[in-house]
Motif scaffolding. Structure first.
Motif, PDB file in Angstrom:
ATOM      1  N   MET A   1       0.828  -1.200   0.000  1.00 33.92           N
ATOM      2  CA  MET A   1       0.000   0.000   0.000  1.00 33.92           C
ATOM      3  C   MET A   1       0.865   1.254   0.000  1.00 33.92           C
ATOM      4  N   VAL A   2       1.911   1.241   0.832  1.00 30.39           N
ATOM      5  CA  VAL A   2       2.828   2.390   0.903  1.00 30.39           C
ATOM      6  C   VAL A   2       3.477   2.615  -0.460  1.00 30.39           C
ATOM      7  N   ALA A   3       3.951   1.501  -1.086  1.00 30.57           N
ATOM      8  CA  ALA A   3       4.630   1.636  -2.380  1.00 30.57           C
ATOM      9  C   ALA A   3       3.661   2.125  -3.448  1.00 30.57           C
ATOM     10  N   PHE A   4       2.415   1.596  -3.416  1.00 30.65           N
ATOM     11  CA  PHE A   4       1.427   1.967  -4.437  1.00 30.65           C
ATOM     12  C   PHE A   4       1.126   3.465  -4.349  1.00 30.65           C
ATOM     13  N   TYR A   5       0.850   3.937  -3.121  1.00 34.98           N
ATOM     14  CA  TYR A   5       0.544   5.370  -2.992  1.00 34.98           C
ATOM     15  C   TYR A   5       1.783   6.218  -3.216  1.00 34.98           C
ATOM     16  N   GLY A   6       2.967   5.670  -2.881  1.00 29.53           N
ATOM     17  CA  GLY A   6       4.205   6.390  -3.181  1.00 29.53           C
ATOM     18  C   GLY A   6       4.321   6.644  -4.682  1.00 29.53           C
ATOM     19  N   CYS A   7       3.968   5.617  -5.470  1.00 32.61           N
ATOM     20  CA  CYS A   7       4.008   5.778  -6.933  1.00 32.61           C
ATOM     21  C   CYS A   7       2.998   6.829  -7.388  1.00 32.61           C
ATOM     22  N   LEU A   8       1.776   6.780  -6.819  1.00 31.20           N
ATOM     23  CA  LEU A   8       0.752   7.762  -7.223  1.00 31.20           C
ATOM     24  C   LEU A   8       1.248   9.178  -6.920  1.00 31.20           C
ATOM     25  N   LEU A   9       1.878   9.349  -5.740  1.00 29.85           N
ATOM     26  CA  LEU A   9       2.350  10.685  -5.369  1.00 29.85           C
ATOM     27  C   LEU A   9       3.494  11.131  -6.269  1.00 29.85           C
ATOM     28  N   ALA A  10       4.333  10.168  -6.688  1.00 30.87           N
ATOM     29  CA  ALA A  10       5.473  10.526  -7.542  1.00 30.87           C
ATOM     30  C   ALA A  10       5.059  10.621  -9.011  1.00 30.87           C
ATOM     31  N   GLU A  11       3.791  10.342  -9.271  1.00 31.61           N
ATOM     32  CA  GLU A  11       3.257  10.335 -10.640  1.00 31.61           C
ATOM     33  C   GLU A  11       3.959   9.323 -11.537  1.00 31.61           C
ATOM     34  N   VAL A  12       4.461   8.247 -10.924  1.00 37.41           N
ATOM     35  CA  VAL A  12       4.930   7.136 -11.754  1.00 37.41           C
ATOM     36  C   VAL A  12       3.846   6.063 -11.736  1.00 37.41           C
ATOM     37  N   VAL A  13       3.908   5.130 -12.699  1.00 36.26           N
ATOM     38  CA  VAL A  13       2.811   4.179 -12.889  1.00 36.26           C
ATOM     39  C   VAL A  13       3.170   2.833 -12.268  1.00 36.26           C
ATOM     40  N   PRO A  14       2.500   2.425 -11.186  1.00 38.68           N
ATOM     41  CA  PRO A  14       2.821   1.120 -10.605  1.00 38.68           C
ATOM     42  C   PRO A  14       2.253  -0.021 -11.448  1.00 38.68           C
ATOM     43  N   VAL A  15       3.044  -1.102 -11.570  1.00 41.32           N
ATOM     44  CA  VAL A  15       2.585  -2.323 -12.247  1.00 41.32           C
ATOM     45  C   VAL A  15       2.698  -3.445 -11.225  1.00 41.32           C
ATOM     46  N   PRO A  16       1.618  -3.713 -10.446  1.00 36.74           N
ATOM     47  CA  PRO A  16       1.740  -4.762  -9.428  1.00 36.74           C
ATOM     48  C   PRO A  16       1.794  -6.141 -10.080  1.00 36.74           C
ATOM     49  N   ILE A  17       2.762  -6.968  -9.626  1.00 36.91           N
ATOM     50  CA  ILE A  17       2.875  -8.333 -10.168  1.00 36.91           C
ATOM     51  C   ILE A  17       3.138  -9.293  -9.023  1.00 36.91           C
ATOM     52  N   GLU A  18       3.161 -10.595  -9.353  1.00 39.96           N
ATOM     53  CA  GLU A  18       3.408 -11.594  -8.315  1.00 39.96           C
ATOM     54  C   GLU A  18       4.904 -11.735  -8.051  1.00 39.96           C
ATOM     55  N   VAL A  19       5.238 -12.259  -6.868  1.00 39.97           N
ATOM     56  CA  VAL A  19       6.644 -12.488  -6.526  1.00 39.97           C
ATOM     57  C   VAL A  19       7.148 -13.704  -7.304  1.00 39.97           C
TER      58      VAL A  19
ATOM     59  N   PRO B   1      12.359  13.100   3.067  1.00 36.98           N
ATOM     60  CA  PRO B   1      12.450  14.157   2.043  1.00 36.98           C
ATOM     61  C   PRO B   1      12.781  15.498   2.714  1.00 36.98           C
ATOM     62  N   PRO B   2      13.479  16.398   1.994  1.00 35.14           N
ATOM     63  CA  PRO B   2      13.782  17.716   2.575  1.00 35.14           C
ATOM     64  C   PRO B   2      12.478  18.478   2.882  1.00 35.14           C
ATOM     65  N   ARG B   3      12.585  19.452   3.751  1.00 35.34           N
ATOM     66  CA  ARG B   3      11.367  20.150   4.195  1.00 35.34           C
ATOM     67  C   ARG B   3      10.691  20.886   3.061  1.00 35.34           C
ATOM     68  N   ASP B   4      11.505  21.367   2.118  1.00 36.66           N
ATOM     69  CA  ASP B   4      10.875  22.170   1.051  1.00 36.66           C
ATOM     70  C   ASP B   4      10.280  21.298  -0.050  1.00 36.66           C
ATOM     71  N   TRP B   5      10.486  19.957   0.024  1.00 36.92           N
ATOM     72  CA  TRP B   5       9.934  19.095  -1.058  1.00 36.92           C
ATOM     73  C   TRP B   5       8.534  18.661  -0.681  1.00 36.92           C
ATOM     74  N   PHE B   6       7.645  18.745  -1.648  1.00 39.72           N
ATOM     75  CA  PHE B   6       6.268  18.337  -1.372  1.00 39.72           C
ATOM     76  C   PHE B   6       5.708  17.703  -2.642  1.00 39.72           C
ATOM     77  N   PRO B   7       5.006  16.561  -2.546  1.00 36.52           N
ATOM     78  CA  PRO B   7       4.489  15.975  -3.797  1.00 36.52           C
ATOM     79  C   PRO B   7       3.461  16.897  -4.440  1.00 36.52           C
TER      80      PRO B   7
END
Length: 1449
Positions: free
Chosen positions: A290-308, A372-378
């Motif tokens: 969940m953390v990684a998925f929302y991290g991707c959404l915030l970074a505007e990169v596209v997550p591709v969830p797959i199996e291990v 992240p530095p204080r001045d960085w914000f998604p």
């Protein structure tokens, strides 16, 4: 059904230990597996206008390019255009190639794609289907009349197929078309009105809904940081970890910052917004995911969830790699624990998985990431049309596609689910589903965050240990909602033991994710039945339907009104197979009960369209593919524009051809209908659709029927896979199930028979193959379902290793060609014109004429071989005739002319004095291959006796080999038996007495102890036609036949070979053959004496210890001509395959070999001779040197490739025509082609004609018939035939029924044909080649056609790598296939379906019995020919000790 039980060797029953047993799992094999469009290989789509199936199949078989101009008006795609483009139709030719219709474009290839006339629908151009853009001109012919009529006419003429050649006299029975299932006149047809599209309720946007999912996360993360977001469980069911909204927000920010700024360099970051990254998280760690998925959404990169990926060879892992590669993924996010668990190379690096791109693995654990530095914000934007994430889906064929979902669709989907499910803030939801995709992701990761809900995530590993865990968590947390699958309900029922503390009254909604499966309704009913007493209300159960492309398709809404019962439909299964809805009554067995999956989603429009062809709206009583038009759906398959167009950009048409909406619809891949009250019913998936002879069956329904067959104690409930394989132009149903370790063979077999009966009675369809495999051996999907495409792949490769197989080709293959009716033969009057028969040249040929050959042959002066020997002993006494080599290649013995003469004299004395034999008595010579045999033969001639050469018994195998010796001695009426001292002892030994009656042996003479004196005179026969020797041999059909060779025939034979091979005293010939019968004996014993050349004798048995012996001798003695047998050639090919380099180093050189002749009495084994030539090419062997000879009982050598004349030719004939006794030459590589090699050149003095074996009339060139031969060295008759007295003198003196009725011919008993080639013979004539096809006795008459066992055997040997040898025969009209297995016994049952498939596909025959045996069981005679009749007797007497016998039903 009285079915013979298959028999199996006991060692094959696999003992599975109980610790390998995992609890069953009801996600059936047909779950989670699917494809965009069914891969209809060879099943044409049903709406092909007026092109019927028969037409299509005939195209497919013959690959012709008949032009067709038929098309129904609905296919032209015009919307009420005034003119129907009739003139275009007239000029448009669509080629029908023999490929199956392309199912990736809408229009089947027969429909005509034409641009709409302009102006028919205002300014908006209607959508074009498939490749309409390319087809503006009908198949390259411009539509308008820009081209002159002349050119147009020419183009049309060129497109027309070539006319078949004019019929000749014979009736052309070749067009054997497969039977096409005629449509049932009583089949149900849809009668309802055209359906209307269903609208869902308005999506009412609530004012405080967040503008995007990231905004929701930011809101909850800042205003309620302590609110629980996700609780994860350990395998004991204890809460492992609680993720709050505050932690989710801060950690996702960390991940977003790290992805964008910590990978690569500042100038060259590895990941930029919009790039794709893989999410690889195990099923027990939803928090990290969940953390990684929302991290991707915030970074505007596209997550591709797959199996291990657990191993390098996971089921389907390669296809996932392909998806990652096509998405351009270079980074994979993963958790610490998962990263540690991945397979590593010795250096500690993660290896590249098979088919995967090179990835950088990045661990997202918070402790590894910097703040992240204080001045960085998604950058949090409102939802837009950028891609939010890519969800993978597995197609029916196992390929993996990525469905892209935009940010707008993501948000709208969450809103629609919130409205439909009535979600409110801070509700608790228990999720048992996979959180990486599908319903689990949509509810448990996405919609939950939008509404600040608390998700309790139950991992699969906990469910395996405690199937009740999810119910306990619902009680513990008083959860309002639970997301489950039918299998979770089923498991809970099985595990439930009336627990006291269970109370489900808090549940307001139980979402059943696979509510669209046919067995989910029974799970829901049973679950309600048990848990109603625990506070579960009926209206809480909410089945939903979803698909990767359309996301949630429909969901039953939770109501508070318990009086309103859910929707049910009881549908006739028979109607469904025709795609028609017919309501039936529950009492019947052959019905499908379906539950509704609720209403269309808010803000969506739904309709159903015909599943194939143009997307035309269904009628109200018709099953179609559900299509949805909504914002909340996927938008494309990543990177696949063609497939995207066909799935995501569909414009459903009304019957008049007008699109129903200007917005595109999406195909959901679900088959169903919209019932009364707007309720959606799903009856199956497009992926599970199997079209068997025109009727549609759903894999899930078949699974449900198999599961319903009691008792279930033999197989695991959820471990059943159903798929179809294409065999002989139709789909065939295969069922594979896992068998419980404790069930016996009889139990399983009984269960299998009952499943077959159930499916037959309920679905009216035959199952082609039912296989049971040991527990836990089917490939699994990561969440424990069966990996369907992988299972199918294993089945087709023959690596499934079943422990039980039942094949029913007899009941379900109904499209075989009609059995052939024999045509009456043409009478002689109409056909004989000169030397033409039926308009063809009469098939006759001859070798060089002996009378015209001028040769200074001294031996011709003598009529008898004994005289030739005496003459050579006088004129060239010290000339060496024979050299015998031992296994080390050294000379063991040699004979000069005079030595041979003297030994023969002593033996003659012995026969007359010790044996008291008279002139003409028969003497059996029982010698190992060598010099003694030759001396004894001439000794007999000197004494006036008739020799018979007999293979000595094998000392290690007396019991089987000695009776044959005894039989030949008795049948040949031998008055005396000559042999060596060693064999003499053997014949009288104790072991011999156990095998035969040793008291009845005739007089036995031991030639190791010879008298010293010479005979008074050497016998000279009075008449050249008296008997010289008898030649006994066992034919491949197991008949012992002795033929009489007169002195004249023997001399003529030797002369013919001398002329063909240009033999004279200065030549050396190497012979590696058995010297007991046929041409082998003549070359070993007679030819050297007649021609004077030196024979280097190599006993084939010595090659077993030293395979290189023969070739080393050929090289050492610089031999130009050598003779061998197929067994010798095979020994060299197999034994020396890897040693060519070392042989080269030892100086082996075959460049001097001019002819290497394989002595045989069968069709040339072209594969063996070619591989031999290829293998030894590096050692100087000229590929054209290798050839074969052909002889038989009536004439021991008819053909033999000599020194001069053209090389042997190879032709390719159509195997199907051959079955009708017709020869049709085709190009190399064309389907059904069979390569045949010429059997060597016809010997001098030999004439051949091809005759009809039944009518005895001469045949034309293009016919297969019996080879008849006339020559001076024909045998003069059978001595006696053991076992069949009637076997006719007519073999030796037959006459043609018309034409040349004077000549006396001998019938060879072999089928073949002659062909005049373009090559010229030594005498300047055009060369006639003889091709031998097979023995008449061995040919099998099946379905009115003639099959040669070797053709079927060749196909079977190709079917699987573990089949080393194969033999076929018939038994009461059934075809029996015996295969030798080189591999573990587990592979035995893999062979059964593959053997059945290949024989059906290539020979249109149904195999009746498949017998799997050990290597070496198929008996082979000394010439390397299979003894099929011996094998058949062994099979019928149950003496084969088979590994497995399968009786196909």
């Amino acid at each position: 059904m009285a079915v013979p039980m298959p028999s199996k060797r006991r060692s094959l029953v696999v003992q599975t230990s109980m610790d390998a047993y995992t609890p069953p799992d009801t996600s059936s094999g047909s779950e989670d597996e699917g494809s965009v469009q069914g891969d209809s290989q060879g099943t044409p789509t049903s709406s092909q206008g007026s092109i019927n199936m028969e037409h299509w199949i005939s195209q497919a078989i013959h690959g012709s390019t008949t032009s067709t101009t038929s098309s129904s008006s609905t296919q032209s795609g015009g919307s009420g255009a005034a003119h129907r483009l009739a003139d275009v139709m007239a000029q448009t030719h669509i080629e029908n190639h023999s490929a199956p219709p392309d199912v990736t474009t809408y229009t089947s290839e027969h429909s005509i794609q034409v641009e709409r006339p302009q102006g028919s629908t205002g300014s908006r151009t209607a959508p074009k289907y498939g490749n309409a853009e390319l087809m503006e001109t009908g198949d390259g012919v411009p539509v308008s009349s820009r081209v002159s009529a002349k050119i147009q006419q020419l183009v049309n003429t060129l497109k027309r197929p070539k006319r078949p050649p004019l019929r000749e006299f014979f009736v052309d029975d070749f067009e054997e078309l497969l039977e096409v299932q005629q449509p049932d006149p009583n089949q149900p047809k849809p009668e309802g009105a055209q359906m209307l599209a269903m609208r869902g309720e308005q999506l009412g946007v609530v004012t405080n809904w967040p503008p995007s999912l990231e905004a929701a996360l930011q809101r909850w993360g800042t205003i309620s940081p302590k609110a629980p977001c996700l609780t994860t469980m350990d395998t004991n069911g204890k809460p492992l970890y609680i993720l709050t909204y505050g932690k989710l927000w801060t950690r996702s920010m960390k991940v977003a910052y790290s992805i964008l700024h910590k990978l690569g360099t500042k100038q060259e970051p590895m990941v930029r917004p919009g790039d794709r990254v893989a999410l690889v998280f195990p099923n027990n760690d939803p928090a990290a995911f969940m953390v990684a998925f929302y991290g991707c959404l915030l970074a505007e990169v596209v997550p591709v969830p797959i199996e291990v990926p657990l191993t390098r060879k996971d089921a389907g892992s390669q296809q996932i790699g392909f998806l990652l590669g096509s998405c351009g993924v270079t980074v994979a996010l993963t958790s610490d624990a998962c990263h540690k668990g991945l397979p590593k190379s010795p250096t500690g690096e993660i290896p590249q998985f098979k088919g995967w791109p090179k990835l950088l693995w990045f661990v997202t654990e918070s402790k590894h990431l910097s703040k992240p530095p204080r001045d960085w914000f998604p950058h949090i934007k409102d939802a837009n049309n950028d891609t939010a994430y890519i969800e993978y889906k597995t197609c029916k064929d196992g390929s993996v596609l990525g469905v892209t979902v935009t940010r707008t669709a993501l948000l709208t989907h969450c809103q629609a689910l919130t409205q439909a499910c009535g979600y409110t803030e801070a509700e608790t939801i228990v999720n048992v589903l996979d959180f990486k995709k599908d319903v689990g992701l949509w509810h448990g990761i996405l919609t939950s965050v939008m509404n600040m809900m608390h998700v309790i995530s139950i991992p699969y590993s906990l469910m395996k240990v405690n199937p009740l865990s999810w119910i306990q968590k619902v009680c513990q947390y008083k959860a309002k909602v639970a997301c489950v699958k039918s299998r979770d309900m089923h498991w809970a029922l099985v595990a439930h033991r009336d627990q006291r503390d269970i109370n489900l009254s808090s549940l307001r909604m139980l979402i059943v994710a696979d509510g669209a499966n046919p067995w989910s309704i029974s799970s829901c009913d049973a679950f309600l039945n048990v848990f109603q007493s625990k506070g579960l209300r009926q209206e809480v159960i909410c089945p939903c339907a979803s698909s990767p492309e359309a996301l949630t398709v429909a969901i039953r809404r939770p109501t508070d009104d318990s009086n309103q019962p859910p929707g049910r439909g009881v549908l006739s299964m028979h109607g469904l197979t025709y795609g028609v809805i017919r309501v039936d009554s529950e009492e019947k067995l052959s019905v499908l009960t379906v539950q509704d999956v609720g209403l269309v989603m808010p803000g969506a429009i739904m309709c159903s369209v015909k599943p194939d062809g143009i997307p035309q709206l269904c009628r109200t009583d018709e099953i179609g593919e559900l299509c949805v038009c909504a914002v909340a759906t996927g938008t494309s398959y990543y990177g696949l524009s063609g497939m995207t167009k066909n799935t995501f950009e569909v414009f459903p048409m009304t019957s008049s051809g007008a699109p129903i909406s200007e917005y595109p619809f999406i195909r959901t891949g679900l088959l169903g209908f919209v019932g009364p009250g707007g309720l959606v019913f799903v009856v199956g998936k497009m992926d599970g659709l199997m079209v068997v002879s025109g009727r549609r069956h759903n894999a899930d329904d078949i699974v449900a029927t198999a599961l319903a067959v009691e008792p279930m104690k033999f197989v695991y409930r959820g471990r059943i896979a159903v798929f179809s394989v294409t065999v002989l132009h139709d789909e065939r149903i295969v069922i594979v199930a896992e068998q419980r370790p404790d069930s016996t063979e009889e139990d399983s077999f009984q269960w299998m028979s009952r499943v077959l009966q159930a499916i037959d009675s309920i679905h009216q369809v035959g199952v082609y193959c039912l296989a049971l495999v040991p527990a836990n051996t089917l490939p699994k999907t990561p969440l424990g379902g069966i990996h369907l495409s992988e299972t199918k792949q294993l089945f087709l490769e023959g690596s499934l290793h079943p422990c039980n197989v039942l094949m029913c080709p007899h009941t379900c293959v109904t499209n075989l060609p009609k059995p052939r009716q024999k045509q009456p033969e043409i009478g002689p009057a109409s056909v004989m014109v000169g030397n033409l028969v039926s308009g063809k040249r009469i098939a006759q040929a001859s070798g060089r004429d002996l009378g015209q050959i001028e040769d200074n042959d001294q031996a011709r002066k003598f009529l008898f071989l004994s005289e030739v020997l005496q003459w050579r002993a006088q004129t060239t006494p010290d000339h060496v005739l024979y050299t015998l080599l031992n296994c080390r290649g050294a000379i063991a013995n040699s004979l000069t002319c005079v030595q041979l003469h003297k030994r023969a004299e002593k033996i003659a004395v012995m026969l007359t004095e010790r044996g008291h034999l008279q002139d003409g008595d028969h003497v059996a010579l029982v010698y190992p291959p060598g010099i003694d045999l030759i001396a004894a033969f001439y000794g007999c001639l000197y004494a006036g006796c008739v020799p018979i050469t007999v293979r000595p018994p094998h000392p290690q195998n007396i019991a089987t080999t000695l009776p044959t010796v005894k039989m030949i001695v008795e049948v040949s009426r031998s008055a005396c038996l000559m042999t060596t001292q060693l064999i003499c002892k053997l014949l009288r030994s104790r072991e011999a007495a156990a095998a035969v009656d040793v008291r009845t042996w005739p007089l036995i003479l031991d030639t190791d102890d010879l008298p010293k004196k010479r005979p008074a005179q050497i016998c000279k026969p009075c008449n050249p036609d008296t008997l010289a020797y008898l030649d006994f041999s066992v034919s491949t059909t197991g008949m012992l036949a002795g033929v009489k060779m007169s002195h004249a025939a023997t001399s003529a034979f030797c002369r013919s070979i001398k002329l063909q091979c240009e033999l004279y005293p200065s030549r050396e010939v190497a012979i590696c053959l058995d010297p007991y019968c046929g041409l082998g004996f003549v070359l070993w014993c007679l030819c050297s004496v007649y021609s004077g050349h030196q024979s280097i004798l190599i006993p084939p048995s010595e090659l077993e210890t030293n395979p290189a012996l023969w070739l080393l001798a050929v090289s050492q003695y610089k031999v130009r001509d050598t003779f061998c047998s197929y067994s010798v050639m095979e020994l060299c090919t197999k034994g020396l395959g890897s040693q060519t380099e070392s042989l080269k180093a030892r100086g082996l050189d075959l460049s001097r070999v001019r002819t290497c002749v394989v002595v045989a009495e069968e069709r040339p084994r072209i594969a063996l001779t070619q591989s031999f030539s290829k293998l030894f090419k590096d050692l100087g062997l000229h590929p054209r040197a290798v050839s074969t000879s052909f002889g038989c009982r009536v004439n021991l050598a008819i053909c033999l490739q000599g020194t001069s004349g053209p090389d042997p030719t190879t032709v390719y004939v159509d195997m199907r025509a051959l079955r009708h006794d017709r020869v049709r030459l085709v190009e190399r590589g064309s389907p059904h082609s069979l390569p045949l090699m010429e059997s060597g050149k016809i010997l001098p003095g030999v004439r051949i004609i091809i005759a009809n074996p039944e009518t005895k009339g001469p045949l034309g060139d293009s016919h297969l018939g019996e080879i008849w031969v006339h020559s001076a060295h024909n045998a003069s008759g059978y001595f006696t035939i053991y076992g069949d007295e009637s076997l006719q003198s007519d073999h030796f003196n037959s006459r043609l029924s018309f034409g040349d009725t004077q000549t006396i011919w001998a019938r060879t008993g072999y089928l073949g044909f002659l062909r005049r080639t373009e090559l010229t013979d030594a005498n300047g004539e055009r060369h006639d080649a003889l091709y031998v096809v097979g023995a008449l006795d061995e040919a099998m008459e099946l379905r009115g056609m003639r099959y040669h066992p070797i053709d079927i055997e060749t196909s079977v040997i190709r079917a699987h790598k573990s089949v080393t040898e194969c033999a076929v025969f018939t038994w009461t009209n059934l075809l029996v296939v015996v295969v030798e297995l080189d591999g573990s016994e587990q592979e035995a049952l893999d062979l059964v379906p593959l053997v059945t498939n290949v024989v059906l596909e290539e020979h249109y025959l149904i195999v009746g019995v498949v017998v799997v045996v050990d290597i070496g069981v198929i008996p082979i005679n000394s010439r390397g020919e299979k003894q099929r009749m011996h094998l058949r007797d062994g099979f019928l007497a149950d003496q084969l000790d088979p590994i497995y016998v399968a009786y196909n039903m």
